[in-house]
Design an enzyme around this catalytic site. Structure first.
Site, PDB file in Angstrom:
ATOM      1  CE1 TYR A   1       1.396 -38.701 -11.448  1.00 25.90           C
ATOM      2  CE2 TYR A   1       1.701 -37.027  -9.758  1.00 25.90           C
ATOM      3  CZ  TYR A   1       1.066 -37.471 -10.904  1.00 25.90           C
ATOM      4  OH  TYR A   1       0.115 -36.689 -11.511  1.00 25.90           O
TER       5      TYR A   1
ATOM      6  CG  HIS B   1       2.981 -33.873  -7.245  1.00 25.66           C
ATOM      7  ND1 HIS B   1       3.135 -33.491  -5.935  1.00 25.66           N
ATOM      8  CD2 HIS B   1       1.650 -33.862  -7.497  1.00 25.66           C
ATOM      9  CE1 HIS B   1       1.932 -33.280  -5.396  1.00 25.66           C
ATOM     10  NE2 HIS B   1       1.019 -33.491  -6.329  1.00 25.66           N
TER      11      HIS B   1
HETATM   12  P1  NAI Z   1      -7.316 -40.409 -13.338  1.00 27.59           P
HETATM   13  O1  NAI Z   1      -6.578 -41.443 -12.566  1.00 27.59           O
HETATM   14  O2  NAI Z   1      -8.728 -40.129 -12.987  1.00 27.59           O
HETATM   15  O3  NAI Z   1      -7.246 -40.767 -14.895  1.00 27.59           O
HETATM   16  C1  NAI Z   1      -6.118 -41.371 -15.484  1.00 27.59           C
HETATM   17  C2  NAI Z   1      -6.638 -42.410 -16.457  1.00 27.59           C
HETATM   18  O4  NAI Z   1      -5.501 -43.036 -17.061  1.00 27.59           O
HETATM   19  C3  NAI Z   1      -7.466 -43.503 -15.793  1.00 27.59           C
HETATM   20  O5  NAI Z   1      -8.758 -43.579 -16.371  1.00 27.59           O
HETATM   21  C4  NAI Z   1      -6.673 -44.781 -16.026  1.00 27.59           C
HETATM   22  O6  NAI Z   1      -7.473 -45.920 -16.289  1.00 27.59           O
HETATM   23  C5  NAI Z   1      -5.823 -44.398 -17.232  1.00 27.59           C
HETATM   24  N1  NAI Z   1      -4.596 -45.199 -17.289  1.00 27.59           N
HETATM   25  C6  NAI Z   1      -3.667 -45.391 -16.335  1.00 27.59           C
HETATM   26  N2  NAI Z   1      -2.710 -46.220 -16.759  1.00 27.59           N
HETATM   27  C7  NAI Z   1      -3.044 -46.561 -18.031  1.00 27.59           C
HETATM   28  C8  NAI Z   1      -2.454 -47.404 -19.002  1.00 27.59           C
HETATM   29  N3  NAI Z   1      -1.323 -48.095 -18.741  1.00 27.59           N
HETATM   30  N4  NAI Z   1      -3.057 -47.532 -20.195  1.00 27.59           N
HETATM   31  C9  NAI Z   1      -4.215 -46.858 -20.464  1.00 27.59           C
HETATM   32  N5  NAI Z   1      -4.838 -46.060 -19.583  1.00 27.59           N
HETATM   33  C10 NAI Z   1      -4.244 -45.900 -18.370  1.00 27.59           C
HETATM   34  O7  NAI Z   1      -6.443 -39.072 -13.258  1.00 27.59           O
HETATM   35  P2  NAI Z   1      -6.885 -37.583 -13.585  1.00 27.59           P
HETATM   36  O8  NAI Z   1      -7.069 -36.870 -12.320  1.00 27.59           O
HETATM   37  O9  NAI Z   1      -7.955 -37.570 -14.590  1.00 27.59           O
HETATM   38  O10 NAI Z   1      -5.533 -37.021 -14.246  1.00 27.59           O
HETATM   39  C11 NAI Z   1      -5.297 -37.080 -15.633  1.00 27.59           C
HETATM   40  C12 NAI Z   1      -3.827 -36.768 -15.889  1.00 27.59           C
HETATM   41  O11 NAI Z   1      -3.517 -35.482 -15.362  1.00 27.59           O
HETATM   42  C13 NAI Z   1      -2.879 -37.758 -15.223  1.00 27.59           C
HETATM   43  O12 NAI Z   1      -1.814 -38.004 -16.106  1.00 27.59           O
HETATM   44  C14 NAI Z   1      -2.396 -37.017 -13.995  1.00 27.59           C
HETATM   45  O13 NAI Z   1      -1.089 -37.426 -13.633  1.00 27.59           O
HETATM   46  C15 NAI Z   1      -2.437 -35.584 -14.462  1.00 27.59           C
HETATM   47  N6  NAI Z   1      -2.649 -34.645 -13.348  1.00 27.59           N
HETATM   48  C16 NAI Z   1      -3.892 -34.548 -12.763  1.00 27.59           C
HETATM   49  C17 NAI Z   1      -4.090 -33.652 -11.721  1.00 27.59           C
HETATM   50  C18 NAI Z   1      -5.437 -33.445 -11.110  1.00 27.59           C
HETATM   51  O14 NAI Z   1      -5.577 -32.497 -10.311  1.00 27.59           O
HETATM   52  N7  NAI Z   1      -6.438 -34.256 -11.445  1.00 27.59           N
HETATM   53  C19 NAI Z   1      -2.971 -32.837 -11.189  1.00 27.59           C
HETATM   54  C20 NAI Z   1      -1.713 -33.050 -11.870  1.00 27.59           C
HETATM   55  C21 NAI Z   1      -1.576 -33.912 -12.914  1.00 27.59           C
HETATM   56  C1  15L Z   2      -1.505 -34.640  -8.971  1.00 27.50           C
HETATM   57  O1  15L Z   2      -0.578 -34.759  -9.755  1.00 27.50           O
HETATM   58  C2  15L Z   2      -2.526 -35.706  -8.785  1.00 27.50           C
HETATM   59  O2  15L Z   2      -2.816 -36.374  -9.993  1.00 27.50           O
HETATM   60  C3  15L Z   2      -3.804 -35.205  -8.166  1.00 27.50           C
HETATM   61  O3  15L Z   2      -4.559 -36.314  -7.703  1.00 27.50           O
HETATM   62  C4  15L Z   2      -3.527 -34.242  -7.003  1.00 27.50           C
HETATM   63  O4  15L Z   2      -2.848 -34.912  -5.982  1.00 27.50           O
HETATM   64  C5  15L Z   2      -2.681 -33.097  -7.513  1.00 27.50           C
HETATM   65  O5  15L Z   2      -1.508 -33.556  -8.144  1.00 27.50           O
HETATM   66  C6  15L Z   2      -2.287 -32.112  -6.389  1.00 27.50           C
HETATM   67  O6  15L Z   2      -1.094 -31.839  -6.206  1.00 27.50           O
HETATM   68  O7  15L Z   2      -3.195 -31.613  -5.703  1.00 27.50           O
END
Ligand code: NAI
Ligand code: 15L
Length: 267
Positions: free
Chosen positions: A136, A113
């Site tokens: 974001y 994004h």
């Molecule tokens: P998620 O939301 O499951 O995990 C993010 C974690 O960060 C959560 O456990 C949350 O409690 C923690 N968090 C948020 N704010 C916080 C703070 N202020 N202090 C401490 N912990 C905090 O997200 P997910 O899917 O595991 O993604 C992980 C990373 O990868 C994120 O940064 C996300 O933006 C990035 N990402 C994920 C994608 C996906 O397909 N899952 C796609 C693109 C990017």
């Molecule tokens: C992201 O950055 C988000 O964390 C994830 O939840 C999905 O929306 C992903 O991008 C996506 O573009 O599919």
């Protein structure tokens, strides 16, 4: 991997769980951190509850590790106050804490994004400048620049992953282009932990037939994705995003959210 002590932020989240499972028993120390509960720890694991907005706590969190996988933060579109704390202050605190603690390298979870406003017919690469599709996405573009500052000025190797859609399998037509399998996610992080680079941007994507991203920089560093979303095409091809705007741009629904009346001009 020659690194012994690894910190994973956001370890209670979806991608954190994947890495925690994949890395169990592979490091002398796996320090897991989140503001949410992390559950019981394994033999080499250490769990530290920490809010990324708290600079002093983040500084202590970084002490004594060789590398960090920074997954912590808000992972979707949100209001500014939340994003300013978790994604802007959070990434600053993390890099500054790492600098003071002498951490060697950071893998930063950026996002597709950061470049979501590009249309689907354009192939992007690690050299493509950000075109965020959301607040974001803008925080992720900012994080990539923080990474550059600390890489070129302070010598912290920084691998910024513009992650696509890391899911067990693609869930719609868009994901046939953006899918990152969980196994390829682990492979990409392993490259980030071992390759020779200063500041690198890579797309977090599998070897998808329909990928919008030229990931040759990541391949050059040794990334060898094994999965291709195309095997799921017949299952999900018909599942389209709801608006033409979302279907036509790489960021999908993030593009359409809160889009202004200049839609016709920009399309
Ligand atoms: P998620 O939301 O499951 O995990 C993010 C974690 O960060 C959560 O456990 C949350 O409690 C923690 N968090 C948020 N704010 C916080 C703070 N202020 N202090 C401490 N912990 C905090 O997200 P997910 O899917 O595991 O993604 C992980 C990373 O990868 C994120 O940064 C996300 O933006 C990035 N990402 C994920 C994608 C996906 O397909 N899952 C796609 C693109 C990017
Ligand atoms: C992201 O950055 C988000 O964390 C994830 O939840 C999905 O929306 C992903 O991008 C996506 O573009 O599919």
């Amino acid at each position: 991997m020659t690194l012994n002590r690894l910190l994973i932020t956001g370890a209670a989240g979806t991608l954190g769980h994947i890495l925690r499972g994949a890395f169990a028993g592979r490091f002398q120390l796996l320090r897991l951190s989140d503001r949410s509960p992390l559950g019981p720890t394994g033999p080499e694991e250490e769990a530290i509850t920490c809010d990324l907005v708290d600079a002093a706590s983040v500084r202590r969190l970084c002490e004594g590790v060789d590398a960090i996988v920074h997954l912590g933060g808000i992972a979707n579109e949100a209001a500014w106050p939340e994003l300013l704390q978790s994604n802007i202050a959070g990434v600053i605190n993390l890099y500054e804490g790492a600098r003071k603690a002498g951490v060697e390298r950071i893998i930063f979870a950026s996002s597709n994004h950061a470049t979501g406003m590009y249309p689907n017919d354009k192939t992007l690469s690690h050299e493509t400048p950000p075109r965020p599709d959301s607040r974001y996405g803008l925080t992720k573009a900012f994080g990539e620049d923080v990474a550059a500052l600390y890489a070129y000025k302070h010598g912290i190797r920084s691998f910024c992953l513009r992650i696509g859609s890391c899911l067990p399998k693609p869930d719609n037509r868009r994901a046939l282009s953006t899918w990152l399998s969980q196994a390829d996610f682990v492979r990409l992080v392993e490259v980030g932990l071992s390759a020779d680079y200063v500041h690198e941007i890579a797309y977090g994507v599998s070897r998808n037939t329909r990928s919008w991203w030229d990931n040759s920089a990541a391949y050059h560093l040794g990334y060898q994705p094994q999965d291709d979303a195309e095997i799921f095409a017949s299952e999900v091809e018909a599942i389209e995003l709801g608006t033409e705007l979302a279907r036509g741009h790489q960021g999908g629904n993030f593009v359409a959210t809160e889009f202004s009346s200049r839609e016709a001009w920009l399309a």
